[in-house]
Design a protein around this motif. Structure first.
Motif, mmCIF file in Angstrom:
data_model
loop_
_atom_site.group_PDB
_atom_site.id
_atom_site.type_symbol
_atom_site.label_atom_id
_atom_site.label_comp_id
_atom_site.label_asym_id
_atom_site.label_seq_id
_atom_site.Cartn_x
_atom_site.Cartn_y
_atom_site.Cartn_z
ATOM 1 N N ALA A 65 -5.725 0.803 6.818
ATOM 2 C CA ALA A 65 -6.748 0.930 5.776
ATOM 3 C C ALA A 65 -7.470 -0.392 5.521
ATOM 4 O O ALA A 65 -8.678 -0.403 5.229
ATOM 5 C CB ALA A 65 -6.114 1.435 4.479
ATOM 6 N N ASP B 146 4.992 4.717 -4.486
ATOM 7 C CA ASP B 146 3.965 3.773 -4.936
ATOM 8 C C ASP B 146 2.922 4.505 -5.774
ATOM 9 O O ASP B 146 2.466 5.583 -5.393
ATOM 10 C CB ASP B 146 3.276 3.121 -3.730
ATOM 11 C CG ASP B 146 3.956 1.831 -3.322
ATOM 12 O OD1 ASP B 146 4.828 1.361 -4.089
ATOM 13 O OD2 ASP B 146 3.632 1.304 -2.243
ATOM 14 N N PRO B 147 2.537 3.917 -6.906
ATOM 15 C CA PRO B 147 1.574 4.604 -7.765
ATOM 16 C C PRO B 147 0.207 4.764 -7.115
ATOM 17 O O PRO B 147 -0.609 5.543 -7.573
ATOM 18 C CB PRO B 147 1.485 3.709 -9.002
ATOM 19 C CG PRO B 147 2.029 2.402 -8.577
ATOM 20 C CD PRO B 147 3.008 2.665 -7.491
ATOM 21 N N ASP B 148 -0.036 4.025 -6.045
ATOM 22 C CA ASP B 148 -1.366 4.165 -5.437
ATOM 23 C C ASP B 148 -1.580 5.560 -4.869
ATOM 24 O O ASP B 148 -2.705 5.989 -4.660
ATOM 25 C CB ASP B 148 -1.607 3.100 -4.367
ATOM 26 C CG ASP B 148 -0.824 3.360 -3.099
ATOM 27 O OD1 ASP B 148 0.292 3.873 -3.208
ATOM 28 O OD2 ASP B 148 -1.340 3.041 -2.016
ATOM 29 N N LYS C 84 3.309 5.975 -13.667
ATOM 30 C CA LYS C 84 3.546 4.761 -12.874
ATOM 31 C C LYS C 84 2.265 3.936 -12.775
ATOM 32 O O LYS C 84 2.281 2.711 -12.898
ATOM 33 C CB LYS C 84 4.021 5.133 -11.460
ATOM 34 C CG LYS C 84 5.420 5.682 -11.368
ATOM 35 C CD LYS C 84 6.514 4.645 -11.524
ATOM 36 C CE LYS C 84 6.452 3.479 -10.601
ATOM 37 N NZ LYS C 84 7.208 3.580 -9.374
ATOM 38 N N ALA C 85 1.154 4.611 -12.531
ATOM 39 C CA ALA C 85 -0.103 3.895 -12.314
ATOM 40 C C ALA C 85 -0.556 3.141 -13.560
ATOM 41 O O ALA C 85 -1.147 2.071 -13.461
ATOM 42 C CB ALA C 85 -1.177 4.880 -11.873
ATOM 43 N N LYS D 17 -3.459 -3.656 5.146
ATOM 44 C CA LYS D 17 -2.667 -2.586 4.548
ATOM 45 C C LYS D 17 -2.608 -1.438 5.545
ATOM 46 O O LYS D 17 -3.646 -0.881 5.922
ATOM 47 C CB LYS D 17 -3.298 -2.113 3.230
ATOM 48 C CG LYS D 17 -2.566 -0.961 2.571
ATOM 49 C CD LYS D 17 -1.247 -1.400 1.963
ATOM 50 C CE LYS D 17 -0.467 -0.247 1.364
ATOM 51 N NZ LYS D 17 0.840 -0.669 0.849
ATOM 52 N N THR E 122 -10.629 2.115 -1.880
ATOM 53 C CA THR E 122 -9.528 2.428 -2.794
ATOM 54 C C THR E 122 -8.285 1.626 -2.435
ATOM 55 O O THR E 122 -7.561 1.141 -3.315
ATOM 56 C CB THR E 122 -9.223 3.945 -2.770
ATOM 57 O OG1 THR E 122 -10.398 4.635 -3.187
ATOM 58 C CG2 THR E 122 -8.089 4.291 -3.705
ATOM 59 N N SER E 123 -8.035 1.434 -1.152
ATOM 60 C CA SER E 123 -6.870 0.631 -0.740
ATOM 61 C C SER E 123 -6.982 -0.789 -1.278
ATOM 62 O O SER E 123 -5.999 -1.375 -1.757
ATOM 63 C CB SER E 123 -6.762 0.604 0.791
ATOM 64 O OG SER E 123 -6.513 1.903 1.266
ATOM 65 N N MET F 247 -0.844 -1.934 -7.477
ATOM 66 C CA MET F 247 -0.236 -0.612 -7.335
ATOM 67 C C MET F 247 0.458 -0.479 -5.999
ATOM 68 O O MET F 247 1.274 0.420 -5.806
ATOM 69 C CB MET F 247 -1.297 0.475 -7.455
ATOM 70 C CG MET F 247 -1.749 0.695 -8.869
ATOM 71 S SD MET F 247 -2.653 2.220 -8.946
ATOM 72 C CE MET F 247 -3.946 1.760 -10.039
ATOM 73 N N SER F 248 0.090 -1.312 -5.061
ATOM 74 C CA SER F 248 0.801 -1.320 -3.776
ATOM 75 C C SER F 248 0.775 -2.739 -3.224
ATOM 76 O O SER F 248 -0.079 -3.542 -3.598
ATOM 77 C CB SER F 248 0.152 -0.337 -2.797
ATOM 78 O OG SER F 248 -1.121 -0.801 -2.419
ATOM 79 N N THR G 89 -6.188 -0.757 -4.972
ATOM 80 C CA THR G 89 -4.765 -0.608 -5.304
ATOM 81 C C THR G 89 -3.995 -1.901 -5.032
ATOM 82 O O THR G 89 -3.041 -2.216 -5.730
ATOM 83 C CB THR G 89 -4.115 0.552 -4.523
ATOM 84 O OG1 THR G 89 -4.185 0.273 -3.131
ATOM 85 C CG2 THR G 89 -4.769 1.872 -4.833
ATOM 86 N N VAL H 266 -3.552 7.523 -7.220
ATOM 87 C CA VAL H 266 -4.952 7.099 -7.232
ATOM 88 C C VAL H 266 -5.676 7.712 -6.041
ATOM 89 O O VAL H 266 -6.798 8.201 -6.140
ATOM 90 C CB VAL H 266 -5.037 5.555 -7.149
ATOM 91 C CG1 VAL H 266 -6.471 5.102 -7.238
ATOM 92 C CG2 VAL H 266 -4.219 4.934 -8.260
ATOM 93 N N ARG H 267 -4.972 7.729 -4.925
ATOM 94 C CA ARG H 267 -5.598 8.261 -3.717
ATOM 95 C C ARG H 267 -5.697 9.775 -3.790
ATOM 96 O O ARG H 267 -6.583 10.372 -3.202
ATOM 97 C CB ARG H 267 -4.804 7.866 -2.478
ATOM 98 C CG ARG H 267 -4.433 6.409 -2.447
ATOM 99 C CD ARG H 267 -3.728 6.052 -1.183
ATOM 100 N NE ARG H 267 -4.666 6.032 -0.073
ATOM 101 C CZ ARG H 267 -5.469 5.014 0.202
ATOM 102 N NH1 ARG H 267 -5.445 3.941 -0.566
ATOM 103 N NH2 ARG H 267 -6.302 5.069 1.204
#
Lengths: 385, 234
Positions: free
Chosen positions: B28, A378-380, A283-284, B16, B53-54, B62-63, B57, A383-384
């Motif tokens: 975040a 969510d693909p994040d 997904k990412a 976010k 990182t937030s 990605m979000s 993304t 990542v996290r």
């Protein structure tokens, strides 16, 4: 189209990357399909055999029932029935069973002075005197008694009676004739202890098949203690018996089916942390939820269709080539001496569809559902993570 | 490469919040605004949990932000469908993750090819792109090796090759040197500098001073508690 092929290619590569899991699933899945398909194929084959036997059977068989028991029927009943309109002929039949303790076999004994319809002599001839008999191929094989040999059968008085084997026969269906011994009708009546002037039952030939029920009703009216049995009733009974037996077998195997279902569900739905991570990575880096789901559908279809094919092939080899050695004793349990069954290869498309539908669809669904849950995340998160 | 003046990414007053309304709610990002120009190398600094990182993304589609606007080029992406965001991610961004996120039992070239699989690209074009990315990362000689069996540096180069294979406009890198020794870090930064020279915009989150001090970096912003506390102006 290219996209679909690429996803299919990647799905195959994914399965190759997990050979133990993939092949483990295929083996268990294929075994389950093979069991279910074997039962269904064999049941159908036996019913076909039964139907084949009954083609040569009389349209109407008349027995006598006294106190709910099957009793010998007086030959005088036959004379009366012969006079009914529509009746072409009546034949008295003399048959029964004897048990051979040496081979632990139940043998059918039948009087056959004028020959039996559908019998084919492999060697010799039918018996003509009281000391002669002819045997079915299965009996000859079990006793090692060919033409010129001698067999000893235990009569109604529990006395061993020697008979010279003068012939060996078989029939298009080996289901009944393989455990059959024939002798003259007079000798059969004596051997089975039938009272003078009686037979086991009467076979009635009727000119117009549409009149069978009418004739049966007339016989019943004339002889209230008689039980006319039409050929279609026998066929229905066979059908019911084998349906019941196959149902019983499937019930017995339902434990295996449930075990498979649990295993498949566990394997298919239990997305490992690694698989969940992979979906997140895909997904990412730009895969859509639909791409991930298509990948999982291809994986599920590959596993289930491969298993289905292997299972069906195994079932066909088991039933049509090997004669279903693992199932025949259960499905044909009424006889101790089992006729050798070589059913003609016949595949019912409806049955195939039913097996495919009941195995492929649930499996693919079970594969896709958890992946869908992972793919809509969510693909994040990856990542996290 | 000197950054242009044209904004490529505009983040405007973005928040976010994770697990909204639940006891474990996490805010975040709290009203973050930042602009990234085309051709820029931007470093986002800050301690763990500061929101780096937030922000990555959200920029990388990605979000979706809880509130505020994100614009990539001339497209507002904050409220796009998941499918549309995937399309933008696929065509615009290359990602280098902190933990690399390679599929270990796939070969180097299969990992690099992954972003192209669902695009429907022809086999020849796909191979050409993969070859170019492998060559650029000097990992061509290991193309058939399983990623789980190559060295950490080779894995790093594989991850960068995967980020490059779809010819992205922007590379998003999250703590790219976190697990690398000095030599590998320097190598990676040199690669990113080279990519930037060729016109690629780079946005990195890090708290590694070697990254911040690297000559290829044009600008840095510092985050704390979900806010930009230094260098937020585009």
């Amino acid at each position: 189209m290219r996209r679909h092929l690429k996803l299919l290619d990647f799905a195959l590569a994914s399965l190759r990357r997990r050979p133990l899991k993939s092949w483990g699933l295929v083996v268990v899945y294929a075994f389950t399909v093979a069991v279910v398909a074997s039962v269904l194929l064999l049941t159908r084959a036996i019913r076909e055999e039964a139907a084949q036997i009954l083609v040569a059977a009389p349209e109407l068989t008349v027995q006598r029932v006294v106190g709910g028991r099957h009793e010998p029927i007086p030959l005088s009943y036959g004379d009366a029935i012969r006079g009914l309109p529509g009746v072409m002929g009546v034949e008295a039949r003399f048959w029964g069973y004897t048990y051979d303790a040496v081979t632990d076999s139940t043998i059918t004994v039948m009087g056959a002075s004028e020959g039996l319809q559908g019998l084919e002599m492999i060697e010799g001839r039918l018996p003509t005197t009281a000391t002669e008999c002819a045997v079915g191929a299965g009996v000859a094989e079990m006793w090692g008694a060919g033409t010129g040999g001698e067999v000893i059968l235990v009569d109604a008085e529990s006395t061993g009676v020697p008979y010279e084997v003068v012939g060996v026969f078989r029939a298009p269906s080996e289901m009944l004739t393989n455990d059959l011994v024939t002798m003259t009708s007079v000798e059969a009546a004596v051997f089975l202890g039938l009272p003078d002037g009686t037979a086991t039952d009467l076979a009635v030939r009727i000119a117009n098949p549409n009149e069978v029920d009418t004739v049966a009703a007339k016989i019943k009216r004339a002889h209230p203690d008689s039980r006319p049995i039409t050929r279609s009733e026998v066929l229905r009974t066979y059908d019911a018996v084998f349906h019941w037996r196959s149902g019983m077998m499937l019930a017995v195997f339902s434990g295996a089916l449930v075990a498979f279902a649990i295993l498949a569900w566990d394997k298919a739905t239990g997305l490992s942390a690694e698989e969940r991570r992979e979906i997140g990575i895909l997904k990412a880096i730009g895969w859509d939820t639909a791409d991930v789901l298509e990948l999982k559908v291809w994986e599920g279809l590959t596993i289930s269709l491969t298993s289905l094919m292997l299972g069906l092939i195994a079932a066909m080899v088991h039933v049509f080539v090997l004669g279903a050695p693992l199932l025949v004793p259960v499905l044909r349990g009424w006889s101790v001496l089992f006729p050798e069954l070589r059913p003609a290869p016949f595949v019912d498309p409806y049955m195939l569809f039913a097996i495919a539908f009941l195995t492929v669809v649930p499996y693919v669904a079970a594969t896709v559902a958890p992946s869908w849950k992972a793919a809509i995340t969510d693909p994040d998160e990856v990542v996290r993570g | 490469m000197r950054p242009g003046t044209e904004p490529l990414v505009v983040v405007d007053d973005v928040t976010k919040t994770y697990h909204r309304g639940r006891p474990d709610e996490v805010r975040a990002l709290r009203g973050v605004s930042v602009t990234v120009s085309a051709g820029e190398v931007l470093v986002i600094e800050g301690p763990s949990g500061s929101g780096k990182t937030s922000l990555l993304t959200v920029i990388g589609c990605m979000s979706r932000p809880t509130s505020g606007q994100v614009t990539i080029g001339d497209r507002r992406v904050s409220r796009l469908t998941e499918s549309a965001l995937t399309g933008i991610r696929r065509s615009t961004f290359g990602f280098i993750f902190q933990k690399l996120h390679l599929i270990l039992d796939l070969s180097v070239e299969d990992n690099v090819m992954l972003p192209l699989v669902p695009t429907g690209m022809g086999a020849a074009e796909m191979k050409k792109r993969v070859d170019e990315a492998l060559r650029a990362m000097r990992i061509e000689h290991r193309r058939t090796a399983a990623v789980g069996r190559i060295s950490g540096g080779e894995q790093q180069r594989t991850a960068v090759a995967r980020a490059l294979v779809n010819a992205p406009t922007i590379i998003i890198a999250d703590e790219p040197t976190a697990h690398l020794d000095g030599e590998l870090s320097a190598e990676l930064l040199a690669i990113l500098g080279q990519l930037n020279d060729e016109g690629t915009t780079v946005v990195m989150a890090t708290h590694d001073p070697r990254v911040t001090a690297h000559p290829a970096v044009h600008r840095r912003v510092v985050m704390q508690d979900g806010r930009i506390v230094e260098g937020g102006a585009g």
